[in-house]
Design an enzyme around this catalytic site. Structure first.
Site, PDB file in Angstrom:
ATOM      1  N   ASN A   7       0.873  -1.180   0.000  1.00  0.00           N
ATOM      2  CA  ASN A   7       0.000   0.000   0.000  1.00  0.00           C
ATOM      3  C   ASN A   7       0.911   1.231   0.000  1.00  0.00           C
ATOM      4  O   ASN A   7       1.420   1.639   1.046  1.00  0.00           O
ATOM      5  CB  ASN A   7      -0.892  -0.043   1.253  1.00  0.00           C
ATOM      6  CG  ASN A   7      -1.843   1.134   1.328  1.00  0.00           C
ATOM      7  OD1 ASN A   7      -1.787   2.051   0.510  1.00  0.00           O
ATOM      8  ND2 ASN A   7      -2.709   1.120   2.322  1.00  0.00           N
ATOM      9  N   ARG A  91      -2.499  -2.075  -3.520  1.00  0.00           N
ATOM     10  CA  ARG A  91      -3.698  -1.273  -3.319  1.00  0.00           C
ATOM     11  C   ARG A  91      -3.617  -0.057  -4.238  1.00  0.00           C
ATOM     12  O   ARG A  91      -2.615   0.664  -4.241  1.00  0.00           O
ATOM     13  CB  ARG A  91      -3.770  -0.801  -1.873  1.00  0.00           C
ATOM     14  CG  ARG A  91      -4.954   0.107  -1.669  1.00  0.00           C
ATOM     15  CD  ARG A  91      -4.872   0.849  -0.360  1.00  0.00           C
ATOM     16  NE  ARG A  91      -6.033   1.688  -0.214  1.00  0.00           N
ATOM     17  CZ  ARG A  91      -6.040   2.827   0.441  1.00  0.00           C
ATOM     18  NH1 ARG A  91      -4.938   3.272   1.013  1.00  0.00           N
ATOM     19  NH2 ARG A  91      -7.135   3.523   0.534  1.00  0.00           N
ATOM     20  N   HIS A 180     -13.002   2.850   0.115  1.00  0.00           N
ATOM     21  CA  HIS A 180     -13.019   1.809   1.160  1.00  0.00           C
ATOM     22  C   HIS A 180     -13.680   0.525   0.651  1.00  0.00           C
ATOM     23  O   HIS A 180     -14.145  -0.297   1.441  1.00  0.00           O
ATOM     24  CB  HIS A 180     -13.811   2.262   2.419  1.00  0.00           C
ATOM     25  CG  HIS A 180     -13.150   3.342   3.217  1.00  0.00           C
ATOM     26  ND1 HIS A 180     -13.895   4.316   3.861  1.00  0.00           N
ATOM     27  CD2 HIS A 180     -11.869   3.592   3.496  1.00  0.00           C
ATOM     28  CE1 HIS A 180     -13.088   5.139   4.495  1.00  0.00           C
ATOM     29  NE2 HIS A 180     -11.842   4.718   4.290  1.00  0.00           N
ATOM     30  N   ARG A 241     -12.103  15.685   8.007  1.00  0.00           N
ATOM     31  CA  ARG A 241     -12.845  16.061   6.794  1.00  0.00           C
ATOM     32  C   ARG A 241     -14.296  16.394   7.148  1.00  0.00           C
ATOM     33  O   ARG A 241     -14.887  15.739   7.999  1.00  0.00           O
ATOM     34  CB  ARG A 241     -12.848  14.912   5.788  1.00  0.00           C
ATOM     35  CG  ARG A 241     -11.517  14.750   5.074  1.00  0.00           C
ATOM     36  CD  ARG A 241     -11.558  13.549   4.142  1.00  0.00           C
ATOM     37  NE  ARG A 241     -10.436  12.668   4.424  1.00  0.00           N
ATOM     38  CZ  ARG A 241     -10.395  11.383   4.112  1.00  0.00           C
ATOM     39  NH1 ARG A 241     -11.409  10.797   3.514  1.00  0.00           N
ATOM     40  NH2 ARG A 241      -9.338  10.660   4.406  1.00  0.00           N
ATOM     41  N   GLU A 384      -8.158  -5.390   5.141  1.00  0.00           N
ATOM     42  CA  GLU A 384      -7.999  -5.067   3.723  1.00  0.00           C
ATOM     43  C   GLU A 384      -6.839  -5.836   3.101  1.00  0.00           C
ATOM     44  O   GLU A 384      -6.905  -6.240   1.943  1.00  0.00           O
ATOM     45  CB  GLU A 384      -7.817  -3.552   3.555  1.00  0.00           C
ATOM     46  CG  GLU A 384      -9.113  -2.798   3.839  1.00  0.00           C
ATOM     47  CD  GLU A 384      -8.932  -1.340   4.192  1.00  0.00           C
ATOM     48  OE1 GLU A 384      -9.235  -0.505   3.346  1.00  0.00           O
ATOM     49  OE2 GLU A 384      -8.496  -1.046   5.321  1.00  0.00           O
TER      50      GLU A 384
END
Ligand code: ADP
Length: 397
Positions: A7, A91, A180, A241, A384
């Site tokens: 990743n 990823r 996601h 955010r 993941e």
């Protein structure tokens, strides 16, 4: 089969070597400060040793080289040679509309990923650099790209279209993509196993609540709606955010404070969310501590977050015409019983009831709904890396 999962970010790179069949993790770690000075962390599973070292990493190539060296190291290595790495799973954040599934990386695929760069200018270029660095050092090893957006490509047009002039979709690809996806896919598969029912027969709402948060409505194993949008800024309020806001606020604040769009977006991405609202922290542990001490804004941030999650649960139950289970996952979802409880309070009318004793749990697969709850509530730790490794192994075979 050993799969190396990579990743890659712009200045960091997470890695894990694992066997998707046995689910055994052989080693994992992190390369940080790539392009600055370089910090390397390596943890072989089952061994005490955690190696943290300064390793010069002017580029991602040196970072990958450090990973491979560590994996085959005489003392702390976990494999005899690089030949024992059967494939590499990368990823990749954005696959646009081109990729609805993971794919074996070819020259054509690389070009298509590059075409998606404008859609994720911070992430995709870093992912591409990671892939190229691996290819340079392991030219004969199959590589697979696993996209954050792919799982959501099953959304119907009414869910992914914005009510903007159609030409912005046609010409500019402006639409909801969602992110996601790897996590939502993994936890919904696990949920089916926990419930002992085929995924195809289940209506699930997956709440990935971490630093970045998103919710997905998954009907029969297919994502039919999700809260993040064209970018990961949309949907829920997050650590820093803002989530969904009235676009008119941008014009008002930019005019008032003479901000350009970059400054404005910096505020929306990095200074908003529960951190902006609480004036305390983006970390939910800090919010809880502050709220317990009577900090009103911290308490408001928790309430706002839980309220927005609850609204999505209601909205997605309506979108799917029902819901069999709600899943909590990621940093907050797996660890914060207060938030889970706050989200679920008030959903009793739709047959969802949490068992507070069962909810007093962290980080392990648990049914946290009451025995008589029609809608099940599940805590499922996301994985993941495992999902990426499973896809990679299937394509590399
Ligand atoms: P990312 O989006 O960066 O992958 P994670 O899923 O790892 O984020 O979630 C990180 C967040 O999880 C932290 O910012 C913190 O708010 C939250 N978190 C971690 N542990 C706990 C805990 N024990 N209690 C409450 N929140 C926690």
């Amino acid at each position: 089969m050993n799969i190396l999962v990579i990743n890659a970010g712009s200045s960091s790179l997470k890695y894990q070597l694992l066997n998707p069949e046995t689910q055994q993790v052989l080693a994992k770690g992190l390369c940080e400060r790539i392009g600055i000075d370089g910090k390397f962390t390596y943890k072989p599973e089952g061994k005490q040793a955690v190696k943290e070292a300064d390793v010069a990493m002017p580029t991602h190539n040196e970072a990958i080289k450090a990973v491979l060296d560590a994996l085959v190291d005489k003392d702390n290595g976990v494999i005899g040679s690089m030949k024992e790495i059967d494939a590499v799973g990368h990823r990749v954040v954005h696959g646009g509309e081109k990729f609805a599934k993971s794919v074996l990386i070819t020259g054509e695929v690389m070009a298509a990923i590059e075409e998606c760069n404008p859609l994720a200018p911070l992430h995709n270029p870093a992912n591409i650099i990671g892939i190229k660095a691996c290819q340079a050092l392991m030219p004969d090893t199959p590589m697979v790209a696993v996209f954050d957006t792919a799982f959501h490509q099953t959304m119907p047009a009414e869910a992914y279209m914005y009510a903007l002039p159609y030409e912005y979709y046609e010409k500019d690809k402006v639409r909801r993509y969602g992110f996601h996806g790897t996590s939502h896919k993994y936890v919904t598969q696990q949920a089916a196993a926990m419930l002992g029912k085929p995924l195809e027969e289940l209506k699930l709402i997956s709440c990935h609540l971490g630093n970045g948060s998103s919710i997905a409505a998954v009907d029969g194993g297919k994502s039919v709606d999700t809260s993040m949008g064209f970018t990961p800024l949309a949907g829920l309020p997050m650590g820093t955010r803002c989530g969904d806001i009235d676009a008119g606020i941008l014009q008002y604040l930019m005019n008032k404070y003479g901000m350009d769009i970059d400054k404005m977006l910096n505020v929306l991405n990095k200074k908003s969310g529960v951190e902006g609202l609480s004036c305390v922290s983006s970390d939910f542990r800090d919010l809880e501590t502050a709220a317990e001490k009577g900090d009103q804004k911290a308490a408001l941030a928790q309430k706002k977050f839980a309220y927005e999650v609850r609204k999505y649960v209601g909205a997605y139950a309506a979108a799917m015409g029902g819901v069999d289970a709600v899943i909590f996952t990621a940093g907050v979802g797996e660890n914060d019983k207060t938030i889970r409880s706050m989200v679920c309070k008030g959903l009793e009318y739709m047959g969802l009831k949490v068992d507070e004793a069962a909810n007093d749990v962290r980080g392990k697969e648990t049914v946290i709904s009451a025995a008589d709850s029609k809608v099940k509530v599940l805590l499922i730790p996301t994985n993941e890396e495992l999902m990426i490794a499973i896809d990679t192994a299937a394509l590399a075979k």
